[in-house]
Motif scaffolding. Structure first.
Motif, mmCIF file in Angstrom:
data_model
loop_
_atom_site.group_PDB
_atom_site.id
_atom_site.type_symbol
_atom_site.label_atom_id
_atom_site.label_comp_id
_atom_site.label_asym_id
_atom_site.label_seq_id
_atom_site.Cartn_x
_atom_site.Cartn_y
_atom_site.Cartn_z
ATOM 1 N N GLU A 44 0.778 -1.238 0.000
ATOM 2 C CA GLU A 44 0.000 0.000 0.000
ATOM 3 C C GLU A 44 0.810 1.289 0.000
ATOM 4 N N CYS A 45 1.954 1.311 0.632
ATOM 5 C CA CYS A 45 2.683 2.548 0.889
ATOM 6 C C CYS A 45 3.100 3.277 -0.390
ATOM 7 N N ARG A 46 2.740 4.552 -0.441
ATOM 8 C CA ARG A 46 3.087 5.375 -1.617
ATOM 9 C C ARG A 46 4.595 5.522 -1.783
ATOM 10 N N SER A 47 5.321 5.536 -0.674
ATOM 11 C CA SER A 47 6.771 5.708 -0.742
ATOM 12 C C SER A 47 7.471 4.580 -1.489
ATOM 13 N N PHE A 48 6.883 3.402 -1.446
ATOM 14 C CA PHE A 48 7.518 2.232 -2.056
ATOM 15 C C PHE A 48 6.855 1.785 -3.360
ATOM 16 N N LYS A 49 5.918 2.571 -3.865
ATOM 17 C CA LYS A 49 5.174 2.183 -5.068
ATOM 18 C C LYS A 49 6.086 1.911 -6.262
ATOM 19 N N MET A 50 6.979 2.835 -6.547
ATOM 20 C CA MET A 50 7.880 2.667 -7.695
ATOM 21 C C MET A 50 8.812 1.467 -7.500
ATOM 22 N N ASP A 51 9.304 1.287 -6.286
ATOM 23 C CA ASP A 51 10.181 0.149 -5.995
ATOM 24 C C ASP A 51 9.441 -1.169 -6.204
ATOM 25 N N ARG A 52 8.186 -1.229 -5.745
ATOM 26 C CA ARG A 52 7.388 -2.445 -5.943
ATOM 27 C C ARG A 52 7.217 -2.748 -7.425
ATOM 28 N N GLN A 53 6.910 -1.724 -8.199
ATOM 29 C CA GLN A 53 6.712 -1.910 -9.634
ATOM 30 C C GLN A 53 8.007 -2.334 -10.328
ATOM 31 N N GLU A 54 9.117 -1.726 -9.960
ATOM 32 C CA GLU A 54 10.394 -2.025 -10.595
ATOM 33 C C GLU A 54 10.836 -3.466 -10.392
ATOM 34 N N VAL A 55 10.564 -4.035 -9.220
ATOM 35 C CA VAL A 55 11.006 -5.408 -8.954
ATOM 36 C C VAL A 55 9.905 -6.434 -9.173
ATOM 37 N N GLY A 56 8.695 -5.969 -9.504
ATOM 38 C CA GLY A 56 7.607 -6.887 -9.832
ATOM 39 C C GLY A 56 6.913 -7.503 -8.630
ATOM 40 N N VAL A 57 6.805 -6.734 -7.545
ATOM 41 C CA VAL A 57 6.116 -7.229 -6.355
ATOM 42 C C VAL A 57 4.619 -6.977 -6.507
ATOM 43 N N SER A 58 3.840 -7.998 -6.279
ATOM 44 C CA SER A 58 2.386 -7.907 -6.354
ATOM 45 C C SER A 58 1.848 -7.103 -5.174
ATOM 46 N N ASN A 59 0.624 -6.600 -5.289
ATOM 47 C CA ASN A 59 -0.036 -5.903 -4.188
ATOM 48 C C ASN A 59 -0.751 -6.869 -3.252
ATOM 49 N N ILE A 60 -0.703 -8.150 -3.546
ATOM 50 C CA ILE A 60 -1.393 -9.166 -2.751
ATOM 51 C C ILE A 60 -0.347 -9.979 -1.993
ATOM 52 N N MET A 61 -0.408 -9.920 -0.662
ATOM 53 C CA MET A 61 0.617 -10.567 0.168
ATOM 54 C C MET A 61 0.755 -12.062 -0.111
ATOM 55 N N ALA A 62 -0.338 -12.758 -0.343
ATOM 56 C CA ALA A 62 -0.255 -14.199 -0.626
ATOM 57 C C ALA A 62 0.568 -14.457 -1.885
ATOM 58 N N GLU A 63 0.442 -13.599 -2.867
ATOM 59 C CA GLU A 63 1.229 -13.743 -4.091
ATOM 60 C C GLU A 63 2.689 -13.360 -3.853
ATOM 61 N N VAL A 64 2.900 -12.326 -3.067
ATOM 62 C CA VAL A 64 4.259 -11.864 -2.767
ATOM 63 C C VAL A 64 5.071 -12.968 -2.105
ATOM 64 N N LEU A 65 4.442 -13.685 -1.179
ATOM 65 C CA LEU A 65 5.158 -14.688 -0.395
ATOM 66 C C LEU A 65 5.084 -16.094 -0.973
ATOM 67 N N HIS A 66 4.473 -16.231 -2.125
ATOM 68 C CA HIS A 66 4.438 -17.536 -2.794
ATOM 69 C C HIS A 66 5.867 -17.902 -3.194
ATOM 70 N N PRO A 67 6.251 -19.165 -3.006
ATOM 71 C CA PRO A 67 7.630 -19.579 -3.331
ATOM 72 C C PRO A 67 8.105 -19.193 -4.735
ATOM 73 N N ASP A 68 7.196 -19.169 -5.700
ATOM 74 C CA ASP A 68 7.592 -18.802 -7.066
ATOM 75 C C ASP A 68 7.939 -17.319 -7.193
ATOM 76 N N ASN A 69 7.452 -16.501 -6.267
ATOM 77 C CA ASN A 69 7.647 -15.052 -6.355
ATOM 78 C C ASN A 69 8.595 -14.499 -5.301
ATOM 79 N N ILE A 70 9.141 -15.339 -4.475
ATOM 80 C CA ILE A 70 9.936 -14.864 -3.339
ATOM 81 C C ILE A 70 11.170 -14.072 -3.775
ATOM 82 N N SER A 71 11.694 -14.361 -4.958
ATOM 83 C CA SER A 71 12.862 -13.604 -5.441
ATOM 84 C C SER A 71 12.513 -12.131 -5.641
#
Length: 86
Positions: A44-71
């Motif tokens: 959610e945090c606006r400060s980290f929005k660009m960083d999330r997009q640049e590394v491909g982090v999903s906005n859904i925690m279950a997806e973020v922590l899925h073993p296929d996405n942990i990198s």
């Protein structure tokens, strides 16, 4: 790195919960003026929005922590330098 990821998984990293041990007020996100939590930082945090997009982090925690996405999560915590606060 494993310890950091495990702390994120259980939702209790030092960054968001050390105030309990220090008997201080809970931390507030400076950019969003909301309670700081790992979910807020990662999705959610606006400060980290660009960083999330640049590394491909999903906005859904279950997806973020899925073993296929942990990198992506690892890249995010390194890029944002929050790894030292987890």
């Amino acid at each position: 790195m494993e310890t950091s990821i495990n702390r994120i998984r259980i939702g209790y990293p030092s960054l968001t919960h050390q105030y309990l041990m220090k008997k201080e007020d809970p931390p507030i996100s400076a950019s969003c003026d909301t309670l700081l939590s790992i979910n807020h930082i990662v999705s959610e945090c606006r400060s980290f929005k660009m960083d999330r997009q640049e590394v491909g982090v999903s906005n859904i925690m279950a997806e973020v922590l899925h073993p296929d996405n942990i990198s992506h999560m690892i890249n995010f915590i390194i890029k944002t330098n929050i790894i030292n606060s987890l």
